[in-house]
Design an enzyme around this catalytic site. Structure first.
Site, PDB file in Angstrom:
ATOM      1  N   VAL A 120      39.191  10.304 -31.789  1.00 15.29           N
ATOM      2  CA  VAL A 120      38.386   9.813 -32.902  1.00 15.29           C
ATOM      3  C   VAL A 120      37.042   9.468 -32.251  1.00 15.29           C
ATOM      4  O   VAL A 120      36.892   8.423 -31.645  1.00 15.29           O
ATOM      5  CB  VAL A 120      39.027   8.587 -33.585  1.00 15.29           C
ATOM      6  N   PRO A 121      36.073  10.390 -32.327  1.00 18.52           N
ATOM      7  CA  PRO A 121      34.867  10.335 -31.482  1.00 18.52           C
ATOM      8  C   PRO A 121      33.784   9.360 -31.965  1.00 18.52           C
ATOM      9  O   PRO A 121      32.733   9.766 -32.471  1.00 18.52           O
ATOM     10  CB  PRO A 121      34.374  11.779 -31.510  1.00 18.52           C
ATOM     11  N   CYS A 122      34.024   8.073 -31.782  1.00 18.50           N
ATOM     12  CA  CYS A 122      33.047   7.068 -32.215  1.00 18.50           C
ATOM     13  C   CYS A 122      31.725   7.182 -31.470  1.00 18.50           C
ATOM     14  O   CYS A 122      30.722   6.637 -31.927  1.00 18.50           O
ATOM     15  CB  CYS A 122      33.626   5.668 -32.068  1.00 18.50           C
ATOM     16  N   HIS A 123      31.715   7.914 -30.364  1.00 19.18           N
ATOM     17  CA  HIS A 123      30.424   8.120 -29.687  1.00 19.18           C
ATOM     18  C   HIS A 123      29.475   8.937 -30.553  1.00 19.18           C
ATOM     19  O   HIS A 123      28.272   8.926 -30.325  1.00 19.18           O
ATOM     20  CB  HIS A 123      30.625   8.765 -28.304  1.00 19.18           C
ATOM     21  N   ARG A 124      29.986   9.613 -31.574  1.00 15.76           N
ATOM     22  CA  ARG A 124      29.145  10.396 -32.491  1.00 15.76           C
ATOM     23  C   ARG A 124      28.550   9.545 -33.616  1.00 15.76           C
ATOM     24  O   ARG A 124      27.837  10.062 -34.459  1.00 15.76           O
ATOM     25  CB  ARG A 124      29.949  11.540 -33.101  1.00 15.76           C
TER      26      ARG A 124
END
Length: 153
Positions: A120-124
């Site tokens: 779940v790419p919260c860096h995006r």
């Protein structure tokens, strides 16, 4: 449910990461943190994929089954997983994608509590005026993850 298994992997330049898996589903994932080298990495295809991801290989992990929350956090996770590699959304945009326009601050809390990075790419998720924070790992770590996807902020 079978007992969870701990998988550890080494991501050169990032550190050692861990994830817990049970019944083919990721339950929890910790991004790699600097520290001692891993003497015995896990021999699993998922651990190898994570190592490759942190070396810059394109992998959206769309096929990886996750234990997602119900409600708002689950809606945010599913919406964020649909954001393509190399693209970013603001906290407000993710709130709208998840069906909760105006809930940008709640999206910030969701990102801060994310237990499934990088799946779940919260860096995006970025701030409207800049990169935004990235918890205890800091904005520079977030910038490095985005750089793996050819995003420069």
């Amino acid at each position: 449910m079978t007992h969870p298994t701990l998988l550890r992997y080494e991501a050169p330049g990032f550190g050692v990461g861990e994830l817990w898996v049970a019944d083919g589903r990721v339950l929890h994932s910790e991004l790699p943190r600097p520290g001692a080298a891993l003497s015995d990495p896990s021999d699993s295809s998922l651990a190898r994929r994570l190592e490759a991801f942190f070396s810059g290989e394109a992998d959206g992990f769309a096929d990886v089954e996750l234990e997602l929350d119900d409600g708002f956090y689950g809606e945010c996770a599913r919406s964020l997983r649909a954001v393509p590699r190399g693209e970013v959304v603001t906290y407000g945009e993710l709130a709208a994608l998840a069906g909760h326009p105006g809930a940008a601050r709640a999206v910030g809390t969701f990102c801060a509590r994310n237990r499934l990075s990088p799946f779940v790419p919260c860096h995006r998720v970025v701030g409207a005026g800049g990169i935004g924070s990235f918890g205890s790992l800091g904005a520079e770590y977030k910038r490095r993850l985005l750089a793996l996807e050819d995003v420069a902020l």
